[in-house]
Design an enzyme around this catalytic site. Sequence first.
Site, PDB file in Angstrom:
ATOM      1  N   LYS A 179       0.936  -0.804   0.258  1.00 31.14           N
ATOM      2  CA  LYS A 179       0.335  -0.349   0.368  1.00 31.14           C
ATOM      3  C   LYS A 179       1.073   1.067  -0.161  1.00 31.14           C
ATOM      4  O   LYS A 179       0.600   2.520   0.801  1.00 31.14           O
ATOM      5  CB  LYS A 179      -1.010  -0.036   0.940  1.00 31.14           C
ATOM      6  CG  LYS A 179      -1.499  -1.115   1.487  1.00 31.14           C
ATOM      7  CD  LYS A 179      -2.002  -1.568   0.083  1.00 31.14           C
ATOM      8  CE  LYS A 179      -2.930  -0.914  -0.114  1.00 31.14           C
ATOM      9  NZ  LYS A 179      -3.923  -1.710  -1.655  1.00 31.14           N
ATOM     10  N   GLY A 181       2.179   2.355  -2.623  1.00 33.93           N
ATOM     11  CA  GLY A 181       2.415   2.991  -4.103  1.00 33.93           C
ATOM     12  C   GLY A 181       3.234   2.549  -4.876  1.00 33.93           C
ATOM     13  O   GLY A 181       3.691   2.809  -5.899  1.00 33.93           O
ATOM     14  N   ARG A 183       2.634   0.120  -7.405  1.00 38.18           N
ATOM     15  CA  ARG A 183       2.126  -0.288  -8.383  1.00 38.18           C
ATOM     16  C   ARG A 183       2.727   0.949  -9.565  1.00 38.18           C
ATOM     17  O   ARG A 183       2.754   0.935 -10.401  1.00 38.18           O
ATOM     18  CB  ARG A 183       0.366  -0.318  -8.084  1.00 38.18           C
ATOM     19  CG  ARG A 183      -0.215  -0.992  -9.459  1.00 38.18           C
ATOM     20  CD  ARG A 183       0.451  -2.192 -10.485  1.00 38.18           C
ATOM     21  NE  ARG A 183       0.278  -2.712  -9.908  1.00 38.18           N
ATOM     22  CZ  ARG A 183       1.404  -4.160 -10.640  1.00 38.18           C
ATOM     23  NH1 ARG A 183       1.609  -3.780 -11.645  1.00 38.18           N
ATOM     24  NH2 ARG A 183       1.349  -5.412 -10.420  1.00 38.18           N
ATOM     25  N   ARG A 260       5.650   4.737   3.106  1.00 33.75           N
ATOM     26  CA  ARG A 260       4.437   6.152   3.057  1.00 33.75           C
ATOM     27  C   ARG A 260       3.929   6.309   4.659  1.00 33.75           C
ATOM     28  O   ARG A 260       4.739   5.393   4.957  1.00 33.75           O
ATOM     29  CB  ARG A 260       3.384   5.542   2.475  1.00 33.75           C
ATOM     30  CG  ARG A 260       1.447   6.054   2.064  1.00 33.75           C
ATOM     31  CD  ARG A 260       0.503   4.867   1.661  1.00 33.75           C
ATOM     32  NE  ARG A 260      -0.416   5.665   1.927  1.00 33.75           N
ATOM     33  CZ  ARG A 260      -1.910   5.162   1.374  1.00 33.75           C
ATOM     34  NH1 ARG A 260      -1.732   4.143   0.606  1.00 33.75           N
ATOM     35  NH2 ARG A 260      -3.272   6.142   0.849  1.00 33.75           N
ATOM     36  N   LYS A 384      -6.279   1.408  -6.545  1.00 33.42           N
ATOM     37  CA  LYS A 384      -5.560   2.231  -5.687  1.00 33.42           C
ATOM     38  C   LYS A 384      -6.638   3.686  -5.733  1.00 33.42           C
ATOM     39  O   LYS A 384      -6.371   4.443  -7.244  1.00 33.42           O
ATOM     40  CB  LYS A 384      -4.630   2.233  -6.984  1.00 33.42           C
ATOM     41  CG  LYS A 384      -4.090   0.658  -7.530  1.00 33.42           C
ATOM     42  CD  LYS A 384      -3.638   0.181  -6.732  1.00 33.42           C
ATOM     43  CE  LYS A 384      -2.535  -0.775  -7.012  1.00 33.42           C
ATOM     44  NZ  LYS A 384      -2.077  -1.890  -5.770  1.00 33.42           N
ATOM     45  N   ARG A 386      -7.646   4.023  -3.118  1.00 30.86           N
ATOM     46  CA  ARG A 386      -9.526   3.694  -2.512  1.00 30.86           C
ATOM     47  C   ARG A 386     -10.334   5.244  -1.644  1.00 30.86           C
ATOM     48  O   ARG A 386      -9.119   5.474  -0.601  1.00 30.86           O
ATOM     49  CB  ARG A 386      -9.577   2.796  -1.527  1.00 30.86           C
ATOM     50  CG  ARG A 386      -9.837   1.842  -2.291  1.00 30.86           C
ATOM     51  CD  ARG A 386      -9.810   0.268  -0.829  1.00 30.86           C
ATOM     52  NE  ARG A 386     -10.044  -1.131  -1.972  1.00 30.86           N
ATOM     53  CZ  ARG A 386      -8.685  -2.044  -2.190  1.00 30.86           C
ATOM     54  NH1 ARG A 386      -7.935  -1.602  -1.402  1.00 30.86           N
ATOM     55  NH2 ARG A 386      -9.278  -2.873  -3.274  1.00 30.86           N
ATOM     56  N   PRO A 387     -10.990   5.273  -1.282  1.00 35.67           N
ATOM     57  CA  PRO A 387     -11.843   6.073  -0.160  1.00 35.67           C
ATOM     58  C   PRO A 387     -11.130   5.560   1.313  1.00 35.67           C
ATOM     59  O   PRO A 387     -11.072   3.481   1.094  1.00 35.67           O
ATOM     60  CB  PRO A 387     -13.379   5.601  -0.210  1.00 35.67           C
ATOM     61  CG  PRO A 387     -13.312   5.281  -1.652  1.00 35.67           C
ATOM     62  CD  PRO A 387     -12.586   4.411  -1.741  1.00 35.67           C
ATOM     63  N   HIS A 388     -11.012   5.949   2.163  1.00 38.01           N
ATOM     64  CA  HIS A 388     -10.645   4.891   3.871  1.00 38.01           C
ATOM     65  C   HIS A 388     -11.817   5.062   4.282  1.00 38.01           C
ATOM     66  O   HIS A 388     -12.771   6.129   4.389  1.00 38.01           O
ATOM     67  CB  HIS A 388      -9.471   5.780   4.098  1.00 38.01           C
ATOM     68  CG  HIS A 388      -8.103   5.604   3.296  1.00 38.01           C
ATOM     69  ND1 HIS A 388      -6.770   6.331   4.083  1.00 38.01           N
ATOM     70  CD2 HIS A 388      -8.536   5.025   2.096  1.00 38.01           C
ATOM     71  CE1 HIS A 388      -5.830   5.857   2.536  1.00 38.01           C
ATOM     72  NE2 HIS A 388      -7.000   4.588   2.010  1.00 38.01           N
TER      73      HIS A 388
HETATM   74  N1  LIG Z   1      -1.003   7.698  -9.624  1.00 42.00           N
HETATM   75  C1  LIG Z   1      -1.716   6.835  -8.794  1.00 42.00           C
HETATM   76  N2  LIG Z   1      -2.343   6.481  -9.002  1.00 42.00           N
HETATM   77  C2  LIG Z   1      -3.665   5.911  -8.001  1.00 42.00           C
HETATM   78  N3  LIG Z   1      -3.302   5.094  -6.624  1.00 42.00           N
HETATM   79  C3  LIG Z   1      -1.849   5.718  -6.212  1.00 42.00           C
HETATM   80  C4  LIG Z   1      -1.131   6.018  -7.083  1.00 42.00           C
HETATM   81  N4  LIG Z   1       0.356   6.732  -6.579  1.00 42.00           N
HETATM   82  C5  LIG Z   1      -0.180   6.160  -5.418  1.00 42.00           C
HETATM   83  N5  LIG Z   1      -1.083   5.691  -5.359  1.00 42.00           N
HETATM   84  C6  LIG Z   1      -1.039   4.441  -4.229  1.00 42.00           C
HETATM   85  O1  LIG Z   1      -1.137   3.577  -4.835  1.00 42.00           O
HETATM   86  C7  LIG Z   1      -1.849   2.380  -3.436  1.00 42.00           C
HETATM   87  C8  LIG Z   1      -1.500   1.467  -3.279  1.00 42.00           C
HETATM   88  O2  LIG Z   1      -0.171   1.250  -3.026  1.00 42.00           O
HETATM   89  P1  LIG Z   1       0.290  -0.511  -3.410  1.00 42.00           P
HETATM   90  O3  LIG Z   1       0.295  -0.044  -5.266  1.00 42.00           O
HETATM   91  O4  LIG Z   1       1.768  -0.686  -3.561  1.00 42.00           O
HETATM   92  O5  LIG Z   1      -0.488  -0.815  -3.300  1.00 42.00           O
HETATM   93  S1  LIG Z   1      -0.285  -2.588  -2.834  1.00 42.00           S
HETATM   94  O6  LIG Z   1       0.271  -3.260  -2.027  1.00 42.00           O
HETATM   95  O7  LIG Z   1      -0.249  -3.153  -4.545  1.00 42.00           O
HETATM   96  O8  LIG Z   1      -2.008  -3.292  -2.844  1.00 42.00           O
HETATM   97  C9  LIG Z   1      -3.358   3.397  -2.741  1.00 42.00           C
HETATM   98  O9  LIG Z   1      -3.553   3.718  -1.852  1.00 42.00           O
HETATM   99  P2  LIG Z   1      -4.667   4.326  -1.327  1.00 42.00           P
HETATM  100  O10 LIG Z   1      -4.924   5.553  -1.962  1.00 42.00           O
HETATM  101  O11 LIG Z   1      -4.852   3.793   0.386  1.00 42.00           O
HETATM  102  O12 LIG Z   1      -5.757   2.974  -2.157  1.00 42.00           O
HETATM  103  C10 LIG Z   1      -2.198   5.196  -3.664  1.00 42.00           C
HETATM  104  O13 LIG Z   1      -2.953   6.526  -2.723  1.00 42.00           O
END
Ligand SMILES: Nc1ncnc2c1ncn2[C@@H]1O[C@H](COP(=O)(O)OS(=O)(=O)O)[C@@H](OP(=O)(O)O)[C@H]1O
Length: 421
Positions: A179, A181, A183, A260, A384, A386-388
């Site tokens: 989580k 970032g 991806r 993070r 990616k 999501r609302p918390h």
């Molecule tokens: N560009 C962009 N678009 C969407 N999301 C983004 C982006 N950059 C960073 N993030 C943040 O990435 C969070 C998910 O992290 P991961 O990809 O490491 O998650 S995972 O461990 O692979 O499930 C995800 O966490 P949440 O916001 O809690 O869903 C995002 O905050």
Amino acid sequence: MELRAEASVRPKIQGLARRHTFAEFCDSDPCRESNGAPGGPFLSQPEQGRAAGADVGTAEAGCGGGSPSPLQGRVQAPPSGRLQAALGFKGLARCGEAALGGERGQFGNPQRLQEIVWGGCGTDAGQGRLSASVGRSSIFPPDLDVPRHSREPSLRTRVPARGPGRRRFPQALIVGVKKGGTRALLEFLRLHPDVRALGSEPHFFDRCYGRGLAWYRSLMPRTLEGQITMEKTPSYFVTREVPRRIHGMSPDTKLIVVVRNPVTRAISDYAQTLSKTPGLPSFRALAFRHGLGRVDTAWSAVRIGLYAQHLARWLRYFPLSHFLFVSGERLVSDPAGEVGRVQDFLGLKRVITDKHFYFNATKGFPCLKKAQGGSGPRCLGKSKGRPHPRVPEAVVQRLRDFYRPFNRKFYQMTGQDFGWD
Ligand SMILES: Nc1ncnc2c1ncn2[C@@H]1O[C@H](COP(=O)(O)OS(=O)(=O)O)[C@@H](OP(=O)(O)O)[C@H]1O
């Protein structure tokens, strides 16, 4: 009120002033999110529109995400159907689909798929097989660069011999954190012509190690001389055996950790589980033992955020110079800046710049003007960003206090202040 502990991050790309509060952009096929299909996990805008409202599950919860379930250490009874889903069983099935779609060359065969997804990797039974076979697999083949068919007939049928370049071991890994970032970073890096990355999370060094290094290498995309092979598996950072195993593959491996704010990270982790398990106890109930008593570090959502402790284990095998710590917050507020640092670290020309990103106001995140293999603008899927869930301020404050000394230690160890306190 939606809680976002990183709300103070100053946006650098134009329009990055607010975070989204709903997932308008969906990935109806969550497998696309982790499979490296053309365009990777990004969805083009028309696709996002079509997929709106679809299932939230992600492949990364099963074969992706990969870190122990946020319930680990708290749930003693066998998981119910719904809980199983949260623990990733559904995710694994989806992962299968992902593999089919994304790596057809290797995974087009359901039998093969079964092997990869279930065969000893990520299942309890598999863990047993894994430890039983570690002895075998830990014998590093004398020269893995000799044509594999001369040594491993079973792999010959799996890997097409054609295509330019060779499959190599990754020279760089995104090892965490879940989580953080990870991806987004991987998908941004895939824009670089000298980076080739596996789309899905192979979980080799944590779950699938028993399959052996040759198997691992067979998963990798082909690269030409000078190109870098990469993969990301966020659970590597927190899995005890992983540093030694990666060191065994190559002590020169470059290691990238996207970190993070651990409080926000924990809530994000919880949000992921909650999205699949509506009856989940509250965040507060899972994070604390009694009321707001002792913080429960047995809960993986809390434990993953003890970055200093995890890093200490890695430093027994790798010097600090082998690491790059990427700020998950800056990856959102200034993606080009953070990706610039990563390109430098990898010895790559700075090809990915501001020009590649735009801020998508609906998504509330930076998106790519044009993703790898795609033609139009693309954002990450709806899992990616999501609302918390709402978490009481007192709970957040208590966790901030808890993490503060660990964060300070982490800043000291890395020489970087991530500004979480
Ligand atoms: N560009 C962009 N678009 C969407 N999301 C983004 C982006 N950059 C960073 N993030 C943040 O990435 C969070 C998910 O992290 P991961 O990809 O490491 O998650 S995972 O461990 O692979 O499930 C995800 O966490 P949440 O916001 O809690 O869903 C995002 O905050």
